[in-house]
Design a protein around this motif. Structure first.
Motif, PDB file in Angstrom:
ATOM      1  N   ASN A 110      13.809  -0.921 -41.593  1.00 59.97           N
ATOM      2  CA  ASN A 110      12.678  -0.027 -41.316  1.00 59.97           C
ATOM      3  C   ASN A 110      11.350  -0.465 -41.922  1.00 59.97           C
ATOM      4  OD1 ASN A 110      12.669   0.754 -44.062  1.00 59.97           O
ATOM      5  ND2 ASN A 110      13.932   2.560 -43.692  1.00 59.97           N
ATOM      6  N   VAL A 111      11.354  -1.514 -42.740  1.00 55.66           N
ATOM      7  CA  VAL A 111      10.128  -1.853 -43.465  1.00 55.66           C
ATOM      8  C   VAL A 111       8.967  -2.188 -42.531  1.00 55.66           C
ATOM      9  CG1 VAL A 111      10.727  -4.308 -43.746  1.00 55.66           C
ATOM     10  CG2 VAL A 111       9.180  -3.202 -45.383  1.00 55.66           C
ATOM     11  N   SER A 112       9.241  -2.796 -41.386  1.00 51.58           N
ATOM     12  CA  SER A 112       8.148  -3.191 -40.487  1.00 51.58           C
ATOM     13  C   SER A 112       7.417  -1.978 -39.926  1.00 51.58           C
ATOM     14  CB  SER A 112       8.680  -4.062 -39.346  1.00 51.58           C
ATOM     15  OG  SER A 112       9.141  -5.302 -39.828  1.00 51.58           O
ATOM     16  N   HIS A 113       8.165  -0.994 -39.401  1.00 50.18           N
ATOM     17  CA  HIS A 113       7.455   0.155 -38.823  1.00 50.18           C
ATOM     18  C   HIS A 113       6.922   1.100 -39.899  1.00 50.18           C
ATOM     19  CE1 HIS A 113      11.678   1.931 -38.604  1.00 50.18           C
ATOM     20  NE2 HIS A 113      11.034   2.924 -39.171  1.00 50.18           N
ATOM     21  N   VAL A 114       7.572   1.154 -41.056  1.00 50.62           N
ATOM     22  CA  VAL A 114       7.015   1.957 -42.153  1.00 50.62           C
ATOM     23  C   VAL A 114       5.682   1.361 -42.600  1.00 50.62           C
ATOM     24  CG1 VAL A 114       7.335   2.681 -44.559  1.00 50.62           C
ATOM     25  CG2 VAL A 114       9.239   2.846 -42.944  1.00 50.62           C
ATOM     26  N   MET A 115       5.629   0.045 -42.677  1.00 47.99           N
ATOM     27  CA  MET A 115       4.404  -0.639 -43.074  1.00 47.99           C
ATOM     28  C   MET A 115       3.282  -0.395 -42.058  1.00 47.99           C
ATOM     29  SD  MET A 115       4.287  -4.473 -44.647  1.00 47.99           S
ATOM     30  CE  MET A 115       5.485  -5.013 -43.449  1.00 47.99           C
ATOM     31  N   LYS A 116       3.613  -0.469 -40.777  1.00 46.24           N
ATOM     32  CA  LYS A 116       2.601  -0.251 -39.734  1.00 46.24           C
ATOM     33  C   LYS A 116       2.032   1.164 -39.798  1.00 46.24           C
ATOM     34  CE  LYS A 116       4.614  -3.556 -36.452  1.00 46.24           C
ATOM     35  NZ  LYS A 116       5.369  -3.693 -35.177  1.00 46.24           N
ATOM     36  N   LEU A 117       2.909   2.144 -40.000  1.00 50.44           N
ATOM     37  CA  LEU A 117       2.440   3.529 -40.051  1.00 50.44           C
ATOM     38  C   LEU A 117       1.701   3.819 -41.352  1.00 50.44           C
ATOM     39  CD1 LEU A 117       5.455   5.365 -38.377  1.00 50.44           C
ATOM     40  CD2 LEU A 117       3.204   4.876 -37.411  1.00 50.44           C
ATOM     41  N   ALA A 118       2.135   3.210 -42.442  1.00 55.63           N
ATOM     42  CA  ALA A 118       1.411   3.368 -43.708  1.00 55.63           C
ATOM     43  C   ALA A 118      -0.007   2.834 -43.573  1.00 55.63           C
ATOM     44  CB  ALA A 118       2.150   2.646 -44.830  1.00 55.63           C
ATOM     45  N   SER A 119      -0.151   1.729 -42.859  1.00 55.17           N
ATOM     46  CA  SER A 119      -1.475   1.163 -42.618  1.00 55.17           C
ATOM     47  C   SER A 119      -2.289   2.059 -41.680  1.00 55.17           C
ATOM     48  CB  SER A 119      -1.339  -0.237 -42.016  1.00 55.17           C
ATOM     49  OG  SER A 119      -2.597  -0.781 -41.695  1.00 55.17           O
ATOM     50  N   ARG A 124      -1.818   4.123 -49.036  1.00 56.19           N
ATOM     51  CA  ARG A 124      -1.739   2.969 -49.925  1.00 56.19           C
ATOM     52  C   ARG A 124      -0.507   2.973 -50.830  1.00 56.19           C
ATOM     53  NH1 ARG A 124      -8.207   2.359 -51.439  1.00 56.19           N
ATOM     54  NH2 ARG A 124      -8.919   2.198 -49.261  1.00 56.19           N
ATOM     55  N   PRO A 125      -0.096   4.129 -51.368  1.00 56.34           N
ATOM     56  CA  PRO A 125       1.129   4.110 -52.188  1.00 56.34           C
ATOM     57  C   PRO A 125       2.356   3.666 -51.391  1.00 56.34           C
ATOM     58  CG  PRO A 125      -0.117   6.127 -52.578  1.00 56.34           C
ATOM     59  CD  PRO A 125      -0.736   5.465 -51.389  1.00 56.34           C
ATOM     60  N   VAL A 126       2.438   4.080 -50.132  1.00 59.42           N
ATOM     61  CA  VAL A 126       3.576   3.692 -49.290  1.00 59.42           C
ATOM     62  C   VAL A 126       3.483   2.208 -48.946  1.00 59.42           C
ATOM     63  CG1 VAL A 126       4.806   4.142 -47.137  1.00 59.42           C
ATOM     64  CG2 VAL A 126       3.690   6.027 -48.355  1.00 59.42           C
ATOM     65  N   MET A 127       2.275   1.749 -48.676  1.00 58.17           N
ATOM     66  CA  MET A 127       2.079   0.329 -48.389  1.00 58.17           C
ATOM     67  C   MET A 127       2.498  -0.516 -49.588  1.00 58.17           C
ATOM     68  SD  MET A 127       1.060  -1.431 -45.802  1.00 58.17           S
ATOM     69  CE  MET A 127       0.897  -3.190 -45.544  1.00 58.17           C
ATOM     70  N   ALA A 128       2.188  -0.035 -50.782  1.00 63.10           N
ATOM     71  CA  ALA A 128       2.573  -0.766 -51.994  1.00 63.10           C
ATOM     72  C   ALA A 128       4.091  -0.836 -52.127  1.00 63.10           C
ATOM     73  CB  ALA A 128       1.962  -0.093 -53.220  1.00 63.10           C
ATOM     74  N   ARG A 129       4.784   0.255 -51.799  1.00 65.41           N
ATOM     75  CA  ARG A 129       6.257   0.242 -51.826  1.00 65.41           C
ATOM     76  C   ARG A 129       6.807  -0.798 -50.861  1.00 65.41           C
ATOM     77  NH1 ARG A 129       8.592   5.602 -50.057  1.00 65.41           N
ATOM     78  NH2 ARG A 129      10.559   4.489 -50.292  1.00 65.41           N
ATOM     79  N   CYS A 130       6.219  -0.858 -49.675  1.00 64.54           N
ATOM     80  CA  CYS A 130       6.675  -1.825 -48.671  1.00 64.54           C
ATOM     81  C   CYS A 130       6.463  -3.256 -49.154  1.00 64.54           C
ATOM     82  CB  CYS A 130       5.928  -1.610 -47.353  1.00 64.54           C
ATOM     83  SG  CYS A 130       6.351  -0.084 -46.489  1.00 64.54           S
ATOM     84  N   GLU A 131       5.301  -3.516 -49.729  1.00 64.01           N
ATOM     85  CA  GLU A 131       5.000  -4.872 -50.189  1.00 64.01           C
ATOM     86  C   GLU A 131       5.916  -5.276 -51.340  1.00 64.01           C
ATOM     87  OE1 GLU A 131       1.033  -6.139 -50.664  1.00 64.01           O
ATOM     88  OE2 GLU A 131       0.251  -4.991 -48.977  1.00 64.01           O
ATOM     89  N   GLN A 132       6.211  -4.342 -52.220  1.00 66.30           N
ATOM     90  CA  GLN A 132       7.136  -4.640 -53.314  1.00 66.30           C
ATOM     91  C   GLN A 132       8.522  -4.970 -52.772  1.00 66.30           C
ATOM     92  OE1 GLN A 132       6.918  -1.147 -55.771  1.00 66.30           O
ATOM     93  NE2 GLN A 132       4.835  -1.593 -56.467  1.00 66.30           N
ATOM     94  N   THR A 150       6.654 -10.585 -41.137  1.00 67.21           N
ATOM     95  CA  THR A 150       5.388 -11.319 -41.240  1.00 67.21           C
ATOM     96  C   THR A 150       4.386 -10.817 -40.208  1.00 67.21           C
ATOM     97  OG1 THR A 150       6.595 -13.281 -41.993  1.00 67.21           O
ATOM     98  CG2 THR A 150       4.324 -13.603 -41.303  1.00 67.21           C
ATOM     99  N   CYS A 151       4.859 -10.538 -38.998  1.00 65.43           N
ATOM    100  CA  CYS A 151       3.979  -9.975 -37.963  1.00 65.43           C
ATOM    101  C   CYS A 151       3.386  -8.643 -38.417  1.00 65.43           C
ATOM    102  CB  CYS A 151       4.755  -9.778 -36.662  1.00 65.43           C
ATOM    103  SG  CYS A 151       4.965 -11.266 -35.680  1.00 65.43           S
ATOM    104  N   ALA A 152       4.250  -7.777 -38.940  1.00 65.74           N
ATOM    105  CA  ALA A 152       3.782  -6.467 -39.393  1.00 65.74           C
ATOM    106  C   ALA A 152       2.772  -6.611 -40.526  1.00 65.74           C
ATOM    107  CB  ALA A 152       4.970  -5.617 -39.842  1.00 65.74           C
ATOM    108  N   MET A 153       3.095  -7.457 -41.489  1.00 65.73           N
ATOM    109  CA  MET A 153       2.201  -7.653 -42.631  1.00 65.73           C
ATOM    110  C   MET A 153       0.877  -8.281 -42.203  1.00 65.73           C
ATOM    111  SD  MET A 153       1.958  -7.307 -46.000  1.00 65.73           S
ATOM    112  CE  MET A 153       3.617  -7.237 -46.657  1.00 65.73           C
ATOM    113  N   SER A 154       0.927  -9.182 -41.222  1.00 64.81           N
ATOM    114  CA  SER A 154      -0.291  -9.864 -40.783  1.00 64.81           C
ATOM    115  C   SER A 154      -1.288  -8.903 -40.157  1.00 64.81           C
ATOM    116  CB  SER A 154       0.056 -10.979 -39.789  1.00 64.81           C
ATOM    117  OG  SER A 154       0.540 -10.443 -38.563  1.00 64.81           O
TER     118      SER A 154
END
Length: 213
Positions: A110-119, A124-132, A150-154
């Motif tokens: 789930n990290v990819s779609h969680v990251m996209k929605l956090a963005s 920012r706190p959720v984005m930090a959890r994803c990056e960690q 990598t696509c999601a993070m990019s």
């Protein structure tokens, strides 16, 4: 959890999320909420794919500037329609950011779609959890997950140190493996960086070989 009467709105919400062992004993199930029924603390409505989800406005506003405006910007009595988001991904996202009754973990699934929605919602706190999480697991991701993350993070945080780690891992892949990647899904500057790292790796290996000779 033992409840004797179920009269208030809060009790009715609890009844929806509990199982009855007898006429007098009700035990709460250990499962994630579906956010489909409003309750006193989750009474702000958001609409995704024409389906309603009810969230705690205070908690969402603590995490997100988007929801600060949506929940307390003067139109708090109106539901917010979230476009270009799948209902299933939004539900999973809410489970990852809310204790319902327990908070769902960030995982490779789930990290990819969680990251996209956090963005999208500027959480920012959720984005930090994803990056960690990505920083911890990047060395073990398979090719498919590595490219997906990598696509999601990019698109979400291309200048982060975690992004550099992912680019370096992609650059370490074999040429034929890279050629199979759907790089059109990734920003051009990130793709260029991947191949730049790969060329540098190749040059460094040649230098080491020459030194040995």
């Amino acid at each position: 959890l033992i409840l004797s009467e179920m009269g208030s709105d809060q009790d009715q919400w609890m009844l929806h999320h509990t199982s009855r062992l007898s006429d007098d004993i009700i035990v709460t199930k250990s499962q994630y909420d579906d956010f489909s029924i409003p309750c006193p603390w989750r009474n702000f409505e958001i609409i995704v794919d024409n389906r309603a989800l009810y969230v705690n406005p205070g908690w969402m506003a603590e995490l997100s500037t988007f929801f600060q405006e949506a929940c307390y910007g003067g139109r708090e009595n109106e539901p917010v329609v979230i476009e270009d988001v799948k209902y299933e991904e939004m539900l999973d996202f809410l489970r990852c950011i809310t204790f319902c009754p327990q908070r769902k973990s960030i995982t490779v699934q789930n990290v990819s779609h969680v990251m996209k929605l956090a963005s999208k919602f500027d959480m920012r706190p959720v984005m930090a959890r994803c990056e960690q999480y990505v920083a911890r697991t990047a060395p073990t991701l398979d090719r498919h997950r590595l490219f997906q993350v990598t696509c999601a993070m990019s698109h979400c945080d291309p200048n982060s140190s975690t992004m550099s780690l992912l680019v370096d891992r992609l650059a370490g892949m074999k040429e034929d493996e890279l050629n199979e990647m759907q790089f059109h899904q990734m920003p051009g500057d990130v793709v260029a960086e991947v191949y730049s790292h790969k060329m540098k790796r190749r040059t460094d290996r040649r230098k080491k070989f020459c030194c040995v000779m």
